[in-house]
Design a protein around this motif. Structure first.
Motif, PDB file in Angstrom:
ATOM      1  N   VAL A  73     -30.514 -13.943 143.909  1.00 26.78           N
ATOM      2  CA  VAL A  73     -29.435 -14.031 144.892  1.00 26.78           C
ATOM      3  C   VAL A  73     -29.293 -12.729 145.672  1.00 26.78           C
ATOM      4  N   GLU A  74     -29.434 -11.611 144.978  1.00 25.84           N
ATOM      5  CA  GLU A  74     -29.187 -10.310 145.595  1.00 25.84           C
ATOM      6  C   GLU A  74     -30.374  -9.795 146.399  1.00 25.84           C
ATOM      7  N   LYS A  75     -31.596 -10.134 145.998  1.00 24.38           N
ATOM      8  CA  LYS A  75     -32.779  -9.522 146.601  1.00 24.38           C
ATOM      9  C   LYS A  75     -33.476 -10.389 147.643  1.00 24.38           C
ATOM     10  N   LEU A  76     -33.135 -11.676 147.701  1.00 29.42           N
ATOM     11  CA  LEU A  76     -33.824 -12.581 148.619  1.00 29.42           C
ATOM     12  C   LEU A  76     -32.970 -12.865 149.849  1.00 29.42           C
ATOM     13  N   ASP A  77     -33.633 -12.909 151.021  1.00 22.65           N
ATOM     14  CA  ASP A  77     -32.901 -13.330 152.212  1.00 22.65           C
ATOM     15  C   ASP A  77     -32.785 -14.852 152.195  1.00 22.65           C
ATOM     16  N   ASP A  78     -32.133 -15.415 153.207  1.00 19.67           N
ATOM     17  CA  ASP A  78     -31.851 -16.846 153.186  1.00 19.67           C
ATOM     18  C   ASP A  78     -33.119 -17.690 153.133  1.00 19.67           C
ATOM     19  N   ASP A  79     -34.128 -17.333 153.929  1.00 18.54           N
ATOM     20  CA  ASP A  79     -35.366 -18.124 153.953  1.00 18.54           C
ATOM     21  C   ASP A  79     -36.102 -18.040 152.622  1.00 18.54           C
ATOM     22  N   GLU A  80     -36.111 -16.863 152.023  1.00 17.69           N
ATOM     23  CA  GLU A  80     -36.790 -16.688 150.726  1.00 17.69           C
ATOM     24  C   GLU A  80     -36.057 -17.439 149.628  1.00 17.69           C
ATOM     25  N   LEU A  81     -34.724 -17.380 149.649  1.00 18.23           N
ATOM     26  CA  LEU A  81     -33.946 -18.069 148.617  1.00 18.23           C
ATOM     27  C   LEU A  81     -34.055 -19.576 148.784  1.00 18.23           C
ATOM     28  N   ARG A  82     -34.088 -20.039 150.036  1.00 19.72           N
ATOM     29  CA  ARG A  82     -34.284 -21.466 150.283  1.00 19.72           C
ATOM     30  C   ARG A  82     -35.642 -21.910 149.727  1.00 19.72           C
ATOM     31  N   THR A  83     -36.649 -21.058 149.877  1.00 22.58           N
ATOM     32  CA  THR A  83     -37.977 -21.352 149.336  1.00 22.58           C
ATOM     33  C   THR A  83     -37.936 -21.441 147.816  1.00 22.58           C
ATOM     34  N   LEU A  84     -37.272 -20.489 147.186  1.00 19.10           N
ATOM     35  CA  LEU A  84     -37.176 -20.478 145.723  1.00 19.10           C
ATOM     36  C   LEU A  84     -36.468 -21.731 145.213  1.00 19.10           C
ATOM     37  N   LEU A  85     -35.379 -22.098 145.856  1.00 20.01           N
ATOM     38  CA  LEU A  85     -34.652 -23.299 145.450  1.00 20.01           C
ATOM     39  C   LEU A  85     -35.498 -24.547 145.681  1.00 20.01           C
ATOM     40  N   GLY A  86     -36.266 -24.551 146.771  1.00 20.02           N
ATOM     41  CA  GLY A  86     -37.157 -25.683 147.022  1.00 20.02           C
ATOM     42  C   GLY A  86     -38.220 -25.835 145.960  1.00 20.02           C
ATOM     43  N   ARG A  87     -38.704 -24.722 145.443  1.00 21.59           N
ATOM     44  CA  ARG A  87     -39.665 -24.765 144.327  1.00 21.59           C
ATOM     45  C   ARG A  87     -39.090 -25.551 143.155  1.00 21.59           C
ATOM     46  N   GLU A  88     -37.857 -25.222 142.791  1.00 19.77           N
ATOM     47  CA  GLU A  88     -37.273 -25.866 141.615  1.00 19.77           C
ATOM     48  C   GLU A  88     -36.945 -27.329 141.886  1.00 19.77           C
ATOM     49  N   ILE A  89     -36.566 -27.654 143.116  1.00 22.97           N
ATOM     50  CA  ILE A  89     -36.397 -29.065 143.469  1.00 22.97           C
ATOM     51  C   ILE A  89     -37.732 -29.787 143.294  1.00 22.97           C
ATOM     52  N   GLY A  90     -38.817 -29.123 143.684  1.00 24.01           N
ATOM     53  CA  GLY A  90     -40.138 -29.718 143.501  1.00 24.01           C
ATOM     54  C   GLY A  90     -40.440 -29.986 142.034  1.00 24.01           C
ATOM     55  N   HIS A  91     -40.105 -29.040 141.159  1.00 29.51           N
ATOM     56  CA  HIS A  91     -40.300 -29.249 139.722  1.00 29.51           C
ATOM     57  C   HIS A  91     -39.519 -30.466 139.235  1.00 29.51           C
ATOM     58  N   VAL A  92     -38.257 -30.559 139.670  1.00 32.75           N
ATOM     59  CA  VAL A  92     -37.413 -31.671 139.228  1.00 32.75           C
ATOM     60  C   VAL A  92     -37.963 -32.991 139.737  1.00 32.75           C
ATOM     61  N   ARG A  93     -38.341 -33.044 141.017  1.00 35.99           N
ATOM     62  CA  ARG A  93     -38.828 -34.296 141.596  1.00 35.99           C
ATOM     63  C   ARG A  93     -40.156 -34.729 140.975  1.00 35.99           C
ATOM     64  N   SER A  94     -40.981 -33.772 140.551  1.00 36.90           N
ATOM     65  CA  SER A  94     -42.266 -34.116 139.934  1.00 36.90           C
ATOM     66  C   SER A  94     -42.131 -34.447 138.452  1.00 36.90           C
ATOM     67  N   GLY A  95     -40.970 -34.206 137.869  1.00 39.65           N
ATOM     68  CA  GLY A  95     -40.790 -34.487 136.450  1.00 39.65           C
ATOM     69  C   GLY A  95     -41.494 -33.494 135.549  1.00 39.65           C
ATOM     70  N   HIS A  96     -41.608 -32.254 135.978  1.00 40.55           N
ATOM     71  CA  HIS A  96     -42.364 -31.264 135.224  1.00 40.55           C
ATOM     72  C   HIS A  96     -41.694 -30.844 133.917  1.00 40.55           C
ATOM     73  N   ALA A  97     -40.424 -31.201 133.743  1.00 41.26           N
ATOM     74  CA  ALA A  97     -39.774 -30.861 132.471  1.00 41.26           C
ATOM     75  C   ALA A  97     -40.515 -31.480 131.291  1.00 41.26           C
ATOM     76  N   VAL A  98     -41.214 -32.579 131.540  1.00 39.52           N
ATOM     77  CA  VAL A  98     -42.019 -33.210 130.483  1.00 39.52           C
ATOM     78  C   VAL A  98     -43.004 -32.199 129.906  1.00 39.52           C
ATOM     79  N   TYR A  99     -43.697 -31.482 130.789  1.00 38.37           N
ATOM     80  CA  TYR A  99     -44.713 -30.549 130.338  1.00 38.37           C
ATOM     81  C   TYR A  99     -44.094 -29.343 129.640  1.00 38.37           C
ATOM     82  N   GLN A 100     -43.014 -28.850 130.202  1.00 36.97           N
ATOM     83  CA  GLN A 100     -42.338 -27.718 129.567  1.00 36.97           C
ATOM     84  C   GLN A 100     -41.889 -28.092 128.161  1.00 36.97           C
ATOM     85  N   THR A 101     -41.405 -29.317 128.024  1.00 33.57           N
ATOM     86  CA  THR A 101     -40.946 -29.776 126.718  1.00 33.57           C
ATOM     87  C   THR A 101     -42.098 -29.845 125.725  1.00 33.57           C
TER      88      THR A 101
END
Length: 350
Positions: free
Chosen positions: A123-151
């Protein structure tokens, strides 16, 4: 188009209506995902095993010790998350928590009700575009169902610890875990693509990698030099460096930042990113028709192409060795055939 020179002014992001997670999944990741989705009951088994760790317990721990994002708490993060979700056409949005850590980190947790956790460092080190990218990464993980692999990796890691006194069992499990980590590294590359599609700013993706590698002060970091690092890491050094890289990554779930930057650049250069923004992408409505055979073949082709094109010294040596072996086998086969033909001719004449 290159990541480093894309410094266009902010523009309206394209809403990728109905986009399937298959659009951003790396071929090796997508092949595995499609195969798993074909295994009836697999999700139920994993969910049952995950119950040992209690998804509710994880959520409660963050509810108690982190900040849940909404329009009142971390409103900047709340707004950027909504924008990233809109780009990827995600209407059922997971909860987001901000947890105390000076490092730039993020993760998606859970299966039935996945949620996302990012660090205060992000939150502190990323600008808006970078933070939006980071959040998009995690949305991608959720949409792909990657928690299965982590589990699965969590389970196997704990199991290998519990049977470490059995040499055979430990060796077998370690081999499986190493394969799972390789799988997860490809899942991270998928998430990087999702982050780019969410923010639609290639330069922001590169800056994010740079900040994750070297902190938040980009005034001390040169983009061209960073990409030179990526090229040197990928193909520089000798066999000793290749062996060190294997040791560094075999049991690591995340590719190193310079490698991630290089891989995302390749994806942009391939034209896939531009085609998706132009509307040419798989839709969720067609997921049920996804071909296991086609996706597995694409995964195999991806590994084959990586082996063929990699400048890594060990891979280069392996290609030469394989080529030499093929030449040797071919020469032996030709010699045997000529000998057999010659003997047959002599025998016929006897």
């Amino acid at each position: 188009m290159t990541i480093e020179d894309d410094n266009r002014p902010a523009r309206q992001r394209v809403a990728l209506t109905g986009i399937s997670s298959r659009a951003w999944e790396h071929p090796a990741d997508r092949g595995a995902l499609t195969a798993l989705r074909e295994l009836r009951g697999f999700d139920d088994v994993v969910r049952g095993l995950f119950g040992m760790w209690n998804e509710r317990g994880f959520r409660l721990s963050y509810l108690a010790g982190a900040i849940r994002v909404d329009h009142r708490q971390y409103p900047r993060v709340h707004g950027l998350f909504a924008e990233a979700a809109d780009s990827l056409d995600v209407t059922e949005r997971p909860e987001v928590y901000v947890s105390q850590s000076p490092f730039i980190t993020s993760k998606a947790i859970g299966m039935d009700r996945p949620f996302i956790v990012i660090s205060t460092g992000a939150v502190e080190k990323l600008d808006d575009d970078e933070l939006r990218t980071l959040l998009g990464r995690e949305i991608g993980h959720v949409r792909s169902g990657h928690a299965v692999y982590q589990t699965i990796m969590t389970l196997l890691t704990r199991w290998v610890t519990s049977v470490s006194w059995l040499p055979v069992g430990a060796i077998a499990l370690r081999a499986i875990i190493a394969a799972m980590y390789e799988w997860w590294r490809k899942a991270e590359l998928s998430a990087d693509r999702a982050g780019l599609l969410a923010a639609q700013d290639p330069a922001a993706s590169l800056r994010l990698f740079m900040k994750q590698a070297g902190g938040g002060d980009l005034s001390q970091i040169d983009t061209a030099a960073f990409l030179e690092q990526a090229a040197e890491y990928e193909g520089g050094g000798d066999l000793r460096d290749s062996i060190h890289k294997i040791g560094m990554t075999a049991f690591s779930g995340e590719p190193v930042p310079v490698a991630r930057a290089a891989e995302l650049q390749k994806w942009v250069d391939s034209g896939d990113y531009g085609r998706i923004l132009g509307g040419d992408y798989p839709r969720r409505d067609d997921d049920r028709d996804a071909s296991v055979t086609a996706d597995v073949k694409a995964a195999a082709a991806s590994y084959r192409d990586s082996f063929r094109d990699s400048p890594d010294p060990l891979v280069t040596f392996a290609r030469k060795a394989a080529g030499g072996a093929a030449d040797l086998v071919g020469s032996a086969a030709r010699g045997a055939r000529n000998w057999a033909n010659g003997r047959g001719a002599n025998g016929d004449g006897a």
